[in-house]
Design a protein around this motif. Structure first.
Motif, PDB file in Angstrom:
ATOM      1  N   CYS A 220      13.523 -13.699   3.902  1.00 18.37           N
ATOM      2  CA  CYS A 220      12.866 -12.416   3.669  1.00 18.37           C
ATOM      3  C   CYS A 220      11.779 -12.169   4.712  1.00 18.37           C
ATOM      4  CB  CYS A 220      12.240 -12.375   2.274  1.00 18.37           C
ATOM      5  SG  CYS A 220      13.480 -12.231   0.960  1.00 18.37           S
ATOM      6  N   VAL A 221      11.630 -10.900   5.101  1.00 21.54           N
ATOM      7  CA  VAL A 221      10.607 -10.527   6.070  1.00 21.54           C
ATOM      8  C   VAL A 221       9.295 -10.256   5.346  1.00 21.54           C
ATOM      9  CG1 VAL A 221      12.303  -9.562   7.652  1.00 21.54           C
ATOM     10  CG2 VAL A 221      11.228  -8.083   5.944  1.00 21.54           C
ATOM     11  N   TRP A 222       8.210 -10.295   6.102  1.00 26.40           N
ATOM     12  CA  TRP A 222       6.888 -10.043   5.544  1.00 26.40           C
ATOM     13  C   TRP A 222       6.618  -8.541   5.554  1.00 26.40           C
ATOM     14  CZ3 TRP A 222       2.430  -8.225   8.278  1.00 26.40           C
ATOM     15  CH2 TRP A 222       1.245  -8.223   7.502  1.00 26.40           C
ATOM     16  N   VAL A 223       6.121  -8.025   4.424  1.00 18.92           N
ATOM     17  CA  VAL A 223       5.744  -6.616   4.314  1.00 18.92           C
ATOM     18  C   VAL A 223       4.220  -6.545   4.284  1.00 18.92           C
ATOM     19  CG1 VAL A 223       5.817  -4.559   2.862  1.00 18.92           C
ATOM     20  CG2 VAL A 223       7.858  -5.987   3.101  1.00 18.92           C
ATOM     21  N   PRO A 224       3.619  -5.735   5.166  1.00 22.21           N
ATOM     22  CA  PRO A 224       2.154  -5.681   5.242  1.00 22.21           C
ATOM     23  C   PRO A 224       1.522  -5.294   3.913  1.00 22.21           C
ATOM     24  CG  PRO A 224       3.154  -4.517   7.082  1.00 22.21           C
ATOM     25  CD  PRO A 224       4.256  -4.838   6.132  1.00 22.21           C
ATOM     26  N   ASP A 225       0.378  -5.916   3.611  1.00 27.05           N
ATOM     27  CA  ASP A 225      -0.377  -5.537   2.422  1.00 27.05           C
ATOM     28  C   ASP A 225      -0.835  -4.084   2.541  1.00 27.05           C
ATOM     29  OD1 ASP A 225      -0.125  -8.059   1.361  1.00 27.05           O
ATOM     30  OD2 ASP A 225      -2.031  -8.776   2.178  1.00 27.05           O
ATOM     31  N   GLY A 226      -0.776  -3.375   1.432  1.00 27.41           N
ATOM     32  CA  GLY A 226      -1.266  -2.008   1.405  1.00 27.41           C
ATOM     33  C   GLY A 226      -0.331  -0.985   1.993  1.00 27.41           C
ATOM     34  N   VAL A 227       0.916  -1.379   2.295  1.00 24.95           N
ATOM     35  CA  VAL A 227       1.842  -0.429   2.915  1.00 24.95           C
ATOM     36  C   VAL A 227       2.099   0.774   2.023  1.00 24.95           C
ATOM     37  CG1 VAL A 227       3.932  -1.536   2.003  1.00 24.95           C
ATOM     38  CG2 VAL A 227       4.049  -0.240   4.141  1.00 24.95           C
ATOM     39  N   ASP A 228       2.008   0.596   0.719  1.00 24.75           N
ATOM     40  CA  ASP A 228       2.286   1.686  -0.215  1.00 24.75           C
ATOM     41  C   ASP A 228       1.027   2.338  -0.770  1.00 24.75           C
ATOM     42  OD1 ASP A 228       1.654  -0.668  -1.514  1.00 24.75           O
ATOM     43  OD2 ASP A 228       2.877  -0.232  -3.278  1.00 24.75           O
ATOM     44  N   THR A 229      -0.138   1.947  -0.264  1.00 24.61           N
ATOM     45  CA  THR A 229      -1.388   2.519  -0.791  1.00 24.61           C
ATOM     46  C   THR A 229      -2.231   3.192   0.284  1.00 24.61           C
ATOM     47  OG1 THR A 229      -2.519   0.373  -0.556  1.00 24.61           O
ATOM     48  CG2 THR A 229      -1.507   0.865  -2.696  1.00 24.61           C
ATOM     49  N   ILE A 230      -1.963   2.926   1.565  1.00 22.63           N
ATOM     50  CA  ILE A 230      -2.753   3.562   2.608  1.00 22.63           C
ATOM     51  C   ILE A 230      -2.396   5.035   2.721  1.00 22.63           C
ATOM     52  CG2 ILE A 230      -2.977   1.419   3.910  1.00 22.63           C
ATOM     53  CD1 ILE A 230      -0.877   2.512   5.840  1.00 22.63           C
ATOM     54  N   GLU A 231      -3.250   5.791   3.399  1.00 28.03           N
ATOM     55  CA  GLU A 231      -3.010   7.214   3.580  1.00 28.03           C
ATOM     56  C   GLU A 231      -1.756   7.444   4.413  1.00 28.03           C
ATOM     57  OE1 GLU A 231      -4.400  11.159   2.749  1.00 28.03           O
ATOM     58  OE2 GLU A 231      -5.141   9.203   2.082  1.00 28.03           O
ATOM     59  N   PRO A 232      -0.854   8.308   3.965  1.00 24.41           N
ATOM     60  CA  PRO A 232       0.342   8.577   4.768  1.00 24.41           C
ATOM     61  C   PRO A 232      -0.034   9.150   6.133  1.00 24.41           C
ATOM     62  CG  PRO A 232       0.590   9.461   2.552  1.00 24.41           C
ATOM     63  CD  PRO A 232      -0.842   9.066   2.697  1.00 24.41           C
ATOM     64  N   GLY A 233       0.689   8.728   7.137  1.00 25.69           N
ATOM     65  CA  GLY A 233       0.419   9.185   8.495  1.00 25.69           C
ATOM     66  C   GLY A 233       1.074   8.253   9.483  1.00 25.69           C
ATOM     67  N   HIS A 234       0.587   8.261  10.727  1.00 25.54           N
ATOM     68  CA  HIS A 234       1.264   7.476  11.754  1.00 25.54           C
ATOM     69  C   HIS A 234       1.160   5.975  11.524  1.00 25.54           C
ATOM     70  CE1 HIS A 234      -2.903   7.436  13.316  1.00 25.54           C
ATOM     71  NE2 HIS A 234      -2.566   6.333  13.944  1.00 25.54           N
ATOM     72  N   VAL A 235       0.067   5.515  10.877  1.00 21.23           N
ATOM     73  CA  VAL A 235      -0.061   4.071  10.627  1.00 21.23           C
ATOM     74  C   VAL A 235       0.995   3.620   9.617  1.00 21.23           C
ATOM     75  CG1 VAL A 235      -1.550   2.248   9.714  1.00 21.23           C
ATOM     76  CG2 VAL A 235      -2.514   4.033  11.178  1.00 21.23           C
ATOM     77  N   MET A 236       1.119   4.350   8.514  1.00 22.41           N
ATOM     78  CA  MET A 236       2.137   4.010   7.530  1.00 22.41           C
ATOM     79  C   MET A 236       3.534   4.141   8.133  1.00 22.41           C
ATOM     80  SD  MET A 236       3.020   5.761   3.813  1.00 22.41           S
ATOM     81  CE  MET A 236       1.668   5.049   2.864  1.00 22.41           C
ATOM     82  N   ALA A 237       3.750   5.195   8.919  1.00 22.77           N
ATOM     83  CA  ALA A 237       5.060   5.395   9.540  1.00 22.77           C
ATOM     84  C   ALA A 237       5.411   4.239  10.462  1.00 22.77           C
ATOM     85  CB  ALA A 237       5.083   6.717  10.308  1.00 22.77           C
ATOM     86  N   THR A 238       4.421   3.751  11.216  1.00 25.36           N
ATOM     87  CA  THR A 238       4.652   2.621  12.118  1.00 25.36           C
ATOM     88  C   THR A 238       4.997   1.363  11.327  1.00 25.36           C
ATOM     89  OG1 THR A 238       3.129   3.547  13.759  1.00 25.36           O
ATOM     90  CG2 THR A 238       3.643   1.197  13.937  1.00 25.36           C
ATOM     91  N   MET A 239       4.266   1.128  10.236  1.00 25.93           N
ATOM     92  CA  MET A 239       4.561  -0.027   9.379  1.00 25.93           C
ATOM     93  C   MET A 239       6.000   0.030   8.854  1.00 25.93           C
ATOM     94  SD  MET A 239       1.226  -0.572   6.950  1.00 25.93           S
ATOM     95  CE  MET A 239      -0.328  -1.223   7.565  1.00 25.93           C
ATOM     96  N   LEU A 240       6.369   1.183   8.335  1.00 23.73           N
ATOM     97  CA  LEU A 240       7.691   1.321   7.717  1.00 23.73           C
ATOM     98  C   LEU A 240       8.808   1.199   8.744  1.00 23.73           C
ATOM     99  CD1 LEU A 240       6.999   4.232   5.189  1.00 23.73           C
ATOM    100  CD2 LEU A 240       7.415   1.830   4.644  1.00 23.73           C
TER     101      LEU A 240
END
Length: 307
Positions: free
Chosen positions: A15-35
């Protein structure tokens, strides 16, 4: 299936690591980059749920941006003196071409965008931040269209913090109740006009069957009628009866319409209504709650109680 079950079913060593807070941070380019860097097929079951939540928030964010751009297109045309008399039609035509929509669909989308961005900006902000999705935004916007802007914004103010915690059905019921509460005169006028247009319509289906639609009936009469239909249907269930309750209810309605006496000793239908004492005594006009239906205007609640 809960997240623990998902974890057990899908957990794997690679399994790959999913960053903490990926589903709680403000939507935008940071979340898009994570996803964009997550291979969901290699996530644990728990992380797949987190990614799902994050993707829904991003989808809501981009939907809000799309509706904002639609109103921006309209703004440009509004500022063109040669187009100002037909600005909405021109903007809808441009949107239809850009998104390959029918003219009716583009008209509908632009109208929703204008209501969302200009009339109820707080709903747009909740959509843009990913707190609600488009489905919930439509429930709030469409449910308050009949109200003056100040009243509609009052409903939004009361509902928006809880909107993400409710299903669309629960949200719709709460919006209807708040609309009645905030402007009982408007609710009474809308009810009277709708009841005046009550009708029965028959629609045919491509299966060879047909639908009987009773539109805009007083909800208390409809609730009482359904209770009687259910009572008769339950009485018909006995040894050897193979019909389902849905089939029995449908047959009871057909029999009653045809004059067949299936209702002997069935009694009148009754309804359950919840209403506060001040409304009953006409000191206030708070909506009542009709069991199986939802909020009703104060006049209906009082009529039911008097009967």
């Amino acid at each position: 299936m809960g997240s623990d079950t998902v974890e057990r079913v899908f957990d794997r060593e690679d399994c790959v690591w999913v960053p903490d807070g990926v589903d709680t941070i403000e939507p935008g380019h940071v979340m898009a980059t994570m996803l964009s860097g997550i291979d969901v097929e290699r996530c644990t079951g728990y992380d797949r749920i987190r990614v799902l939540r994050a993707e829904q928030r991003m989808a809501s964010h981009y939907a809000a941006r799309t509706y904002q751009t639609m109103t921006a297109v309209l703004d440009v045309i509004d500022n063109d003196p040669d187009e100002i008399d037909f600005s909405e039609q021109t903007a809808a035509a441009e949107i239809a071409v850009a998104l390959r929509l029918t003219r009716r669909a583009s008209d509908s989308e632009l109208s929703f965008a204008v209501d969302l961005k200009r009339r109820l900006p707080q709903v747009w902000e909740a959509l843009c931040s990913g707190d609600i999705d488009v489905r919930r935004a439509r429930v709030v916007v469409n449910g308050t269209l009949h109200l003056p802007m100040v009243d509609a914004r009052g409903v939004v103010e009361a509902i928006i913090s809880d909107a993400s915690l409710l299903t669309t059905g629960q949200l719709g019921a709460k919006v209807r109740k708040l609309c009645i509460d905030i402007n009982p005169k408007d609710a009474k006028n809308r009810y009277d006009h709708a009841v005046a247009d009550r009708c029965v319509v028959v629609e045919t289906n491509d299966t060879g069957t047909a639908n009987l639609i009773c539109a805009d009936l007083p909800p208390d009469r409809l609730a009482a009628g359904m209770k009687r239909i259910n009572h008769i249907a339950r009485r018909l269930r006995g040894d050897g009866e193979t019909r389902t309750m849905d089939q029995l209810r449908a047959d009871v309605v057909s029999d009653l319409l045809e004059g067949t006496d299936v209702a002997t000793h069935a009694g009148r239908g009754t309804v359950d209504i919840h209403v506060d004492l001040k409304t009953l005594t006409e000191l206030t006009n708070h909506p009542g709650e009709l069991a199986g239906y939802g909020p009703v205007i104060a006049d209906i609640a009082r009529q039911i109680a008097q009967r």
